[in-house]
Design an enzyme around this catalytic site. Structure first.
Site, PDB file in Angstrom:
ATOM      1  N   GLU A  88      -5.628  -8.490   0.135  1.00 55.86           N
ATOM      2  CA  GLU A  88      -6.340  -8.099   1.358  1.00 55.86           C
ATOM      3  C   GLU A  88      -7.793  -7.879   0.975  1.00 55.86           C
ATOM      4  O   GLU A  88      -8.092  -7.000   0.155  1.00 55.86           O
ATOM      5  CB  GLU A  88      -5.764  -6.815   1.972  1.00 55.86           C
ATOM      6  CG  GLU A  88      -4.445  -7.019   2.672  1.00 55.86           C
ATOM      7  CD  GLU A  88      -3.951  -5.777   3.410  1.00 55.86           C
ATOM      8  OE1 GLU A  88      -4.780  -5.033   3.963  1.00 55.86           O
ATOM      9  OE2 GLU A  88      -2.723  -5.561   3.404  1.00 55.86           O
TER      10      GLU A  88
ATOM     11  N   GLU B 147       0.821  -1.227   0.000  1.00 56.42           N
ATOM     12  CA  GLU B 147       0.000   0.000   0.000  1.00 56.42           C
ATOM     13  C   GLU B 147       0.846   1.265   0.000  1.00 56.42           C
ATOM     14  O   GLU B 147       0.572   2.200   0.783  1.00 56.42           O
ATOM     15  CB  GLU B 147      -0.954   0.002   1.193  1.00 56.42           C
ATOM     16  CG  GLU B 147      -2.029  -1.060   1.104  1.00 56.42           C
ATOM     17  CD  GLU B 147      -3.143  -0.921   2.154  1.00 56.42           C
ATOM     18  OE1 GLU B 147      -3.045  -0.079   3.060  1.00 56.42           O
ATOM     19  OE2 GLU B 147      -4.119  -1.684   2.045  1.00 56.42           O
TER      20      GLU B 147
END
Ligand code: AHR
Length: 504
Positions: free
Chosen positions: A293, A174
């Site tokens: 995720e 991320e």
């Protein structure tokens, strides 16, 4: 109000194989996922290495095939060296991602032993936030090189003679997010990821590498980030990552129930973005997607990292999941199957305690949350090839995603046994749906299991660990090539079919 929907199951409508890596999970050094989750020396059920055997058993029952480690946001400030060697010499560090204290009693070699015992493939994330190419190469040498070099011999000195042989590596986590330690622009990230990937492929061209995609589809650079990062990394990486968490807390239940349709839109958008880059680069290669995720997360209940105070494994986002959450998790798994031609890896985040299917109490029991069940049944019964299934059904207006189909489905066909499995959700809150299924010849329904409840807010807990559990479905009948069953409002179901005559 009762409705009717129809669908056809045909083994000729193949999407692609059921990739076992779709049933991945995630263990992050966050809250109590590692400490008092999978690892709790001194617990009455801990083994000699401190691994909770009750959690190991539940992990195997869940059907998890792969586990991503050690983060998440945690990895972007992590020094893997802190977690290897004699435990008493390992330093305590500040974990800047979760403002927690990390004492490094659990690290790479513990994780690899735990993964072997759980029977899962490890997927390692590299720190490309505060670190770079050199540290990534050092970790890969320590983990995967047989011996005869400083770092591989150090691993052997730490008691691990054989290399771990990790195949799957995430190039950071991320890094588009300003909350990330070492946050980067797409250009900065693309350059670093490309240089790291080039070096890792020089170490071993057989490694599979995952470039970071956007943190979520609401990021202002969603799509643009992937395009720019992939322009630099395209020929060196195998996957681009996607992350999505669906939050039920705003009370917009119809939109929440349609989360699987949004996830599909996201998958198709990023696949199109990757293909656009491939076309520009005149490459024949197809980048696959790593949805590493995904889950339901009551994000608005989380007060943010600044609410935390540098303590050891605090209780963090230990969401209790209800029946509606389980139906949504079932529908997200259906979406992953429906896109099995493109999604090659997927990880539910996370495995224990932190937004997790498995909950534990320190020194106490472990139990299955409601969301455990659709995952376990899908992982167990999705075998062979995924089939294209397009139900004819009503649609439901949603504030966030427009008209969403009331019935969401996928199916698999195992050519070896001739068995089929249909995974189906009725998102409609207004009433049951009669589902009419056209079957191939010589197939009969053998089982219908559903997850629903008169009380959609019911949850499991340490005191009532089986309050929410799958049960036999109702109304299953067959006449020739037509089968029919009732799908209760807000329900997830699996229907299994077997050949009348044994396969040759
Ligand atoms: O899974 C919890 C967190 O969500 C992860 O650390 C991060 O990658 C994501 O934002």
């Amino acid at each position: 109000m009762a409705t009717t929907a129809r669908l056809t199951l045909d083994p000729a409508f193949r999407i692609g194989p059921v990739e076992r890596r779709l049933f991945g999970s995630f263990v992050e050094h966050m809250g109590r996922c590692v400490y008092t989750g999978v690892f709790e020396p001194g617990h009455p059920l801990a083994d000699a290495d401190g691994f909770r055997t009750d959690v190991l058993e539940l992990t195997r029952e869940l059907g998890v095939t792969l586990v991503r480690y050690p983060g998440g946001n945690f990895v972007s400030n992590y020094r893997w060296e802190d977690g290897v060697g004699p435990v008493e010499e390992r330093p305590a560090r500040l974990d800047y991602a979760w403002r927690s204290l990390e004492d490094n009693r659990f690290g790479l070699n513990e994780f690899m032993s735990w993964a072997a015992r759980a029977g899962v493939e490890p997927m390692m994330a590299l720190n490309l936030g505060t670190r770079g190419v050199a540290e990534a190469l050092e970790l890969v040498e320590y983990a995967n090189h047989p011996g005869g070099t400083r770092l591989s011999d150090l691993r052997r000195a730490h008691g691990v003679d054989s290399p771990h042989g990790v195949r799957l590596w995430c190039l950071g986590n991320e890094l588009d997010g300003p909350w990330q330690m070492g946050h980067k622009t797409a250009g900065e990230y693309g350059r670093l990821a490309a240089e790291t990937a080039r070096a890792l492929k020089r170490f071993d061209p057989g490694l599979s590498l995952v470039a970071c995609g956007s943190s979520n589809s609401a990021m202002p650079t969603f799509g643009a980030w992937e395009a720019e990062a992939l322009e630099s990394t395209y020929e060196m990486v195998d996957y681009v990552s996607l992350h999505a968490y669906y939050d039920p807390s705003d009370g917009d239940v119809d939109s929440f129930l349609a989360s699987g349709a949004d996830m599909e839109h996201m998958i198709r958008s990023i696949a199109a973005t990757a293909d656009h880059v491939g076309a520009k680069l005149r490459s024949d290669k197809k980048i696959k997607l790593s949805f590493d995720e995904w889950n339901v997360w009551y994000q608005s209940r989380f007060q943010g990292e600044s609410s935390l105070d540098w303590t050891r494994h605090p209780r963090l986002i230990e969401d209790a999941y209800d029946v509606t959450d389980a139906v949504v998790v079932g529908s997200l798994l259906i979406t992953l199957l429906r896109n099995a031609d493109r999604v090659g890896v997927a990880c539910q985040a996370q495995l224990a305690n932190v937004i997790a299917p498995i909950r534990t109490e320190p020194g106490g029991p472990a139990w299955r949350q409601s969301i455990f069940h659709p995952f376990a049944l899908t992982a167990r019964h999705a075998r062979g090839e995924v089939l294209r299934v397009e139900p004819e059904c009503a649609t439901i207006p949603t504030a966030k995603y427009g008209e969403a189909p009331a019935i969401w489905a996928s199916a698999t066909h195992d050519a070896a046994t001739g068995e089929m499995a249909l995974f189906v959700v009725n998102r409609d809150r207004r009433g049951p749906c009669t589902l009419e299924i056209t079957l191939p010849e010589d197939l009969r329904p053998v089982e219908h299991v559903e997850l629903t409840d008169d009380d959609l807010s019911a949850v499991n807990s340490a005191d009532a660990p089986d309050r929410v559990a799958p049960r036999p479905g109702t109304g299953l009948s067959q006449e020739g090539r037509r089968a029919s069953l009732t799908l209760p409002p807000v329900s997830w179901s699996i229907v299994r079919f077997a050949p009348n005559s044994p396969q040759e």
